[in-house]
Design a protein around this motif. Sequence first.
Motif, mmCIF file in Angstrom:
data_model
loop_
_atom_site.group_PDB
_atom_site.id
_atom_site.type_symbol
_atom_site.label_atom_id
_atom_site.label_comp_id
_atom_site.label_asym_id
_atom_site.label_seq_id
_atom_site.Cartn_x
_atom_site.Cartn_y
_atom_site.Cartn_z
ATOM 1 N N PHE A 31 11.209 -14.394 8.305
ATOM 2 C CA PHE A 31 11.379 -15.096 9.955
ATOM 3 C C PHE A 31 10.495 -14.274 10.783
ATOM 4 O O PHE A 31 10.639 -14.282 12.065
ATOM 5 C CB PHE A 31 12.655 -15.282 10.321
ATOM 6 N N VAL A 36 15.370 -17.073 15.641
ATOM 7 C CA VAL A 36 16.386 -18.001 14.744
ATOM 8 C C VAL A 36 17.807 -18.103 15.521
ATOM 9 O O VAL A 36 18.198 -17.262 16.358
ATOM 10 C CB VAL A 36 16.861 -17.110 13.277
ATOM 11 N N ASP A 93 15.424 -22.641 13.966
ATOM 12 C CA ASP A 93 15.380 -22.318 12.646
ATOM 13 C C ASP A 93 16.943 -21.783 12.504
ATOM 14 O O ASP A 93 17.019 -20.695 13.132
ATOM 15 C CB ASP A 93 14.234 -21.166 12.440
#
Length: 175
Positions: A31, A36, A93
């Motif tokens: 990521f 996130v 995400d």
Amino acid sequence: MKMNADIDVLFTRELIQERVRQTARRISEDFKGRKVLLIAVLRGSFVFCSDLIRELTIEFKVDFISLSSYSGAVSSGNIKVMSELREDPAGEDVIIVEDIIDTGITLDFLLKELSLKNPKSVSACALLNKKGARIKDVAVKYSCFEIGGQFVVGYGLDYNGLYRGLPYIAILKIK
Ligand code: IMP
Ligand code: MG
């Protein structure tokens, strides 16, 4: 409650630390450059999550959801939301942080709930993965350890609310 049980160390504090660090590194690479939303499933994952976030090198927010299904060492299969999310997962995400995936029923429930809220992506990260115990076929992208069918306690995992504070993971043998 009177209890008669033995515990056998399965994973030491040092090994857990190493695996948590490796897992955080994988997530940080996957990521990279993104932000996130971690959703920690209470109560069992709070110890794991607190160590995991201190090893992440990406930006993140943390939220909690409280789910309940177990009574003693047996999954009831009947999931209840005891406390809701505060963040909106839409467009995020999302990484679900779980202590252990056993039958997969809890994660399956949570994946379905989350999909209604339109996240950009959802993946699961578990401290422990009991792959052989699945009733629901769920994907666990990140896991620190794979184990057999043993009932384990410590490092956040409990048996009837006890043993969460053990710094290692142990097999509980109920006599
Ligand atoms: P599943 O729905 O059967 O996958 O169960 C997931 C939840 O059951 C986990 O988040 C744990 O809280 C609990 N659980 C499953 N196996 C164990 C265990 O060996 N020790 C402690 N809790 C467990
Ligand atoms: Mg749990």
